[in-house]
Write a protein that holds these residues in place. Structure first.
Motif, PDB file in Angstrom:
ATOM      1  N   GLU A   5       0.749  -0.984  -0.171  1.00 46.49           N
ATOM      2  CA  GLU A   5      -0.067  -0.222  -0.012  1.00 46.49           C
ATOM      3  C   GLU A   5       0.792   0.983   0.121  1.00 46.49           C
ATOM      4  O   GLU A   5       0.463   2.239  -0.877  1.00 46.49           O
ATOM      5  N   LYS A  17       7.048  -2.910  -4.220  1.00 48.27           N
ATOM      6  CA  LYS A  17       6.195  -3.895  -4.258  1.00 48.27           C
ATOM      7  C   LYS A  17       6.755  -5.565  -4.359  1.00 48.27           C
ATOM      8  O   LYS A  17       6.201  -6.194  -3.625  1.00 48.27           O
ATOM      9  N   LYS A  73       2.551   2.473  -3.267  1.00 44.02           N
ATOM     10  CA  LYS A  73       1.748   3.311  -4.321  1.00 44.02           C
ATOM     11  C   LYS A  73       2.109   4.842  -4.120  1.00 44.02           C
ATOM     12  O   LYS A  73       1.735   5.586  -5.088  1.00 44.02           O
TER      13      LYS A  73
END
Length: 320
Positions: free
Chosen positions: A12, A26, A15
């Motif tokens: 999260e 990621k 991002k």
């Protein structure tokens, strides 16, 4: 379960990272999450170990402590020159105040742990409810941390440690200025020869990245040169620390034995401390040279944190 939560949280957060960095963050999320979970799990044990070691040291006679420190400096001074110098500088720059700052931050961390455990119990009781998203988890955990911490205490602890570290870094830069300067000069001289190969290296690199070849080669050569300079510094530090540590060990050992009434003389009344000191100094120097200023197994594993600290200090002195 914790690793999955941390992985989701890191994904999260990725991002929010720049577009060219986000995919790599990621991909690395599972590994970063694993490291984070095990690091957090180890913190209580590390804290207990430090407290036990601190309490054990407090029970030892002062002269025995200094004798032990002299022995360690004698045998490891050339292996960890920057770390030993940093410890000495840290004492000058307010070591006692730094310990108080660490204790303050540790107390605040315990508050966070207690609040987090209470939150986990509450979350367990609501297991049947809808599972929250990683973003909601981050917000909730952040709120728990902010509610548990005392801003003034955290600020005082961090500022105290940072101020002490800046003082230590300034002292180390002066102390090892010759080493860094020597490494820089060696790097400059070697680069004049390596520079002739830049064109050949550039041919192996895509056109849009060729502009990075000169700077990368320059820093690579400089890093190697500074490493050589630090190796020479290790030799100098090994001789100096062996003599210094041996003399400290001999003097405090004789005084400790006199304090326990095992011998009838002090270090100022005999030459036995000199004989012990020089014998231990020679042994310590030969020990370091025989190891090539490295650590054999299992010392390399037991002292891995110290080796990482040594590397960080050298990098800070050489590059910052």
């Amino acid at each position: 379960a914790d690793i999955k939560l941390w992985t989701g949280a890191i994904e999260e957060l990725s991002k929010k990272a720049p577009g060219h960095v986000a995919p790599y963050v990621k991909k690395a999320a599972p590994a970063l999450a694993t490291v984070a979970v095990y690091f957090v799990m180890s913190l209580p044990y590390m804290g207990k170990a430090i407290c036990i070691a601190h309490d054990a040291i407090q029970t030892l006679p002062e002269k025995a402590i200094y004798a032990g420190l002299g022995f360690l400096v004698c045998f490891f001074g050339g292996i960890f020159p920057a770390t030993i110098a940093a410890v000495e500088a840290w004492r000058v720059c307010g070591g006692k105040e730094a310990v108080d700052c660490v204790k303050t931050l540790w107390a605040e961390w315990l508050k966070v742990q207690a609040a987090n455990k209470a939150d986990e119990k509450s979350a367990t009781g609501k297991a049947g409810e809808k599972q929250e998203s990683p973003q909601e988890l981050i917000l909730r955990k952040s709120q728990i941390v902010l509610e548990a911490l005392e801003p003034d205490a955290v600020s005082h602890g961090i500022v105290g440690l940072y101020t002490g570290w800046i003082g230590v870094l300034a002292i180390l830069k002066i102390e090892f200025a010759k080493t860094v300067t020597l490494g820089g000069r060696i790097g400059d001289e070697v680069y004049t020869y390596v520079q002739t190969y830049e064109a050949a290296v550039s041919e192996m690199v895509p056109d849009n990245l060729r502009k990075w070849v000169p700077i990368c080669m320059r820093y690579a050569v400089k890093s190697v040169a500074i490493s050589i300079a630090w190796l020479l510094q290790r030799g100098v530090s090994a001789v100096h620390s062996a003599i210094r540590g041996g003399r400290v060990f001999g003097a405090y050992l004789v005084d400790f034995l006199h304090e326990k009434k095992i011998v009838t003389f002090t270090s100022d009344q005999s030459y036995y401390d000199e004989l012990i000191g020089w014998a231990v100094a020679a042994t310590g120097l030969l020990f370091q040279v025989s190891l090539g200023f490295g650590l054999p197994f299992p010392l390399n594993l037991l002292l891995l944190p110290v080796q990482l600290l040594e590397t960080f200090i050298r990098w800070s002195v050489s590059m910052v």
